[in-house]
Motif scaffolding. Sequence first.
Motif, PDB file in Angstrom:
ATOM      1  N   GLU A 159      24.182 -20.667  -2.565  1.00 52.01           N
ATOM      2  CA  GLU A 159      25.063 -19.249  -3.123  1.00 52.01           C
ATOM      3  C   GLU A 159      24.336 -17.992  -3.026  1.00 52.01           C
ATOM      4  N   GLU A 160      25.114 -16.806  -2.649  1.00 52.73           N
ATOM      5  CA  GLU A 160      24.713 -15.584  -2.340  1.00 52.73           C
ATOM      6  C   GLU A 160      25.120 -14.575  -3.310  1.00 52.73           C
ATOM      7  N   LEU A 161      24.069 -13.776  -3.871  1.00 50.44           N
ATOM      8  CA  LEU A 161      24.485 -12.740  -4.787  1.00 50.44           C
ATOM      9  C   LEU A 161      23.962 -11.515  -4.469  1.00 50.44           C
ATOM     10  N   HIS A 162      24.878 -10.350  -4.552  1.00 50.42           N
ATOM     11  CA  HIS A 162      24.440  -9.188  -4.400  1.00 50.42           C
ATOM     12  C   HIS A 162      24.367  -8.261  -5.670  1.00 50.42           C
ATOM     13  N   ALA A 163      23.485  -7.340  -5.548  1.00 53.73           N
ATOM     14  CA  ALA A 163      23.363  -6.343  -6.654  1.00 53.73           C
ATOM     15  C   ALA A 163      22.802  -5.065  -6.298  1.00 53.73           C
ATOM     16  N   ASP A 164      23.020  -3.770  -6.774  1.00 52.42           N
ATOM     17  CA  ASP A 164      22.726  -2.543  -6.402  1.00 52.42           C
ATOM     18  C   ASP A 164      20.957  -2.546  -6.179  1.00 52.42           C
ATOM     19  N   ILE A 165      20.440  -3.275  -7.144  1.00 51.24           N
ATOM     20  CA  ILE A 165      18.821  -3.265  -7.146  1.00 51.24           C
ATOM     21  C   ILE A 165      18.561  -4.545  -7.108  1.00 51.24           C
ATOM     22  N   ILE A 166      17.259  -5.153  -6.210  1.00 52.13           N
ATOM     23  CA  ILE A 166      16.781  -6.370  -6.458  1.00 52.13           C
ATOM     24  C   ILE A 166      15.200  -6.056  -6.582  1.00 52.13           C
ATOM     25  N   VAL A 167      14.814  -6.733  -7.770  1.00 50.84           N
ATOM     26  CA  VAL A 167      13.492  -6.769  -8.132  1.00 50.84           C
ATOM     27  C   VAL A 167      12.705  -8.022  -7.902  1.00 50.84           C
ATOM     28  N   ALA A 168      11.914  -7.907  -7.018  1.00 48.13           N
ATOM     29  CA  ALA A 168      11.021  -9.217  -6.910  1.00 48.13           C
ATOM     30  C   ALA A 168       9.807  -9.214  -7.978  1.00 48.13           C
ATOM     31  N   ALA A 169      10.012 -10.202  -8.791  1.00 47.38           N
ATOM     32  CA  ALA A 169       9.093 -10.358  -9.839  1.00 47.38           C
ATOM     33  C   ALA A 169       8.475 -11.953 -10.058  1.00 47.38           C
ATOM     34  N   ASP A 170       8.058 -12.276  -8.577  1.00 43.04           N
ATOM     35  CA  ASP A 170       7.940 -13.916  -8.490  1.00 43.04           C
ATOM     36  C   ASP A 170       6.585 -14.137  -8.516  1.00 43.04           C
ATOM     37  N   GLY A 171       5.732 -13.276  -9.035  1.00 45.52           N
ATOM     38  CA  GLY A 171       4.501 -13.924  -9.394  1.00 45.52           C
ATOM     39  C   GLY A 171       3.455 -13.757  -8.159  1.00 45.52           C
ATOM     40  N   ASN A 172       2.125 -14.265  -8.232  1.00 43.27           N
ATOM     41  CA  ASN A 172       1.062 -14.072  -7.549  1.00 43.27           C
ATOM     42  C   ASN A 172       1.264 -14.689  -5.945  1.00 43.27           C
ATOM     43  N   SER A 173       2.669 -15.666  -5.951  1.00 46.39           N
ATOM     44  CA  SER A 173       2.666 -16.480  -4.779  1.00 46.39           C
ATOM     45  C   SER A 173       3.767 -15.720  -4.184  1.00 46.39           C
ATOM     46  N   SER A 174       4.266 -14.651  -4.320  1.00 47.04           N
ATOM     47  CA  SER A 174       5.533 -13.974  -4.192  1.00 47.04           C
ATOM     48  C   SER A 174       5.832 -14.125  -2.694  1.00 47.04           C
ATOM     49  N   LYS A 175       7.038 -14.494  -2.302  1.00 47.41           N
ATOM     50  CA  LYS A 175       7.745 -14.602  -0.941  1.00 47.41           C
ATOM     51  C   LYS A 175       8.315 -13.451  -0.505  1.00 47.41           C
ATOM     52  N   ALA A 176       8.715 -12.671  -1.409  1.00 51.50           N
ATOM     53  CA  ALA A 176       9.821 -11.300  -1.132  1.00 51.50           C
ATOM     54  C   ALA A 176       9.108 -10.432  -0.269  1.00 51.50           C
ATOM     55  N   HIS A 177       7.935 -10.271   0.005  1.00 52.59           N
ATOM     56  CA  HIS A 177       7.353  -9.406   0.729  1.00 52.59           C
ATOM     57  C   HIS A 177       7.516  -9.697   2.140  1.00 52.59           C
ATOM     58  N   THR A 178       7.472 -10.981   2.493  1.00 60.45           N
ATOM     59  CA  THR A 178       7.462 -11.571   3.862  1.00 60.45           C
ATOM     60  C   THR A 178       9.300 -11.008   4.483  1.00 60.45           C
ATOM     61  N   TRP A 179      10.022 -11.531   3.645  1.00 56.25           N
ATOM     62  CA  TRP A 179      11.414 -11.106   3.726  1.00 56.25           C
ATOM     63  C   TRP A 179      11.865  -9.877   3.828  1.00 56.25           C
TER      64      TRP A 179
END
Length: 247
Positions: free
Chosen positions: A148-168
């Motif tokens: 599933e793909e989800l869109h938003a005006d802002i996306i906040v990565a609060a996925d903890g100390n093993s966050s993968k968001a940075h790499t993306w």
Amino acid sequence: MPLTAIIVGAGIGGLATAIALRQADFEVTILEKRPTIEEVGYAIDVPPNGTRILKHLGMDLRKLRGCHQKSLDVFKADVEPMKEIRSESRDIGDDAPFLSVHRVDYHEALKDMAMDPSLSGKPAHLRCNSRVASYDSSSGSVSLASGEELHADIIVAADGNSSKAHTWIVGEEHPVRLTGLNNVRFTIPSSVMLGHDKLKQLVENTKDRMCVYIDEAGNFIAHYACRETLAFIMKILQTKSQYLPAR
Ligand SMILES: Cc1cc2nc3c(=O)[nH]c(=O)nc-3n(C[C@H](O)[C@H](O)[C@H](O)COP(=O)(O)OP(=O)(O)OC[C@H]3O[C@@H](n4cnc5c(N)ncnc54)[C@H](O)[C@@H]3O)c2cc1C
């Protein structure tokens, strides 16, 4: 039309962000990979900079059921008798107290404020079982493991100390670096300690004092009360990882 926000992760950071964004009239969706958000943990410090922000968000600090720490007492543990090397009896004050709270209470209080329909702004919508597999910063979207793909005006990565968001987003890997530090936390109900001749004094003398016993190598044991006076917390921090492997 209201702005929309997706927050990845329903931890302490994600929930606090959800509260701030709902108050700013965002429509907030929190995506959490776990099936439920039943928290675990022991004591966690919420220092004045934290309590000040919580009060700014409108949190009633009594909901945290924490203990107000009025001083930090440090003892040199490798001398006999133990020498007190610093004792601050500074009352930080009620406007921004230094609290020791149980992590479960902290998480619960934040969750209530993020999702309570009676508070101002639209309650955040929590979606469990929703693991974010990838981020697309150009289209402002995330894709879940389900596809599933989800869109938003802002996306906040609060996925903890093993966050993968940075790499993306940045395109570089920043793996967690082990420090070689270990700590062990446990709680002992104060009722149990009060029944013990020697441990009794620890409870009676340190209701609002955080005590730290530190040796020459920097290892230390700390203890402080938490969750009003119901539980007593002992915290051991081993700064050299000679015996325990780093996690
Ligand atoms: C189990 C646990 C117990 C702890 N106990 C203590 C304690 O007793 N005392 C103390 O001082 N500190 C403790 N800590 C440390 C402290 O609580 C953390 O520093 C703090 O919780 C960090 O908050 P956070 O919101 O940044 O991250 P986290 O609390 O780790 O929250 C991140 C959330 O994101 C979710 N998530 C991760 N990846 C994805 C994804 N791809 N898609 C969707 N969701 C995702 C995770 O499931 C998690 O719910 C503990 C931490 C943990 C994880």
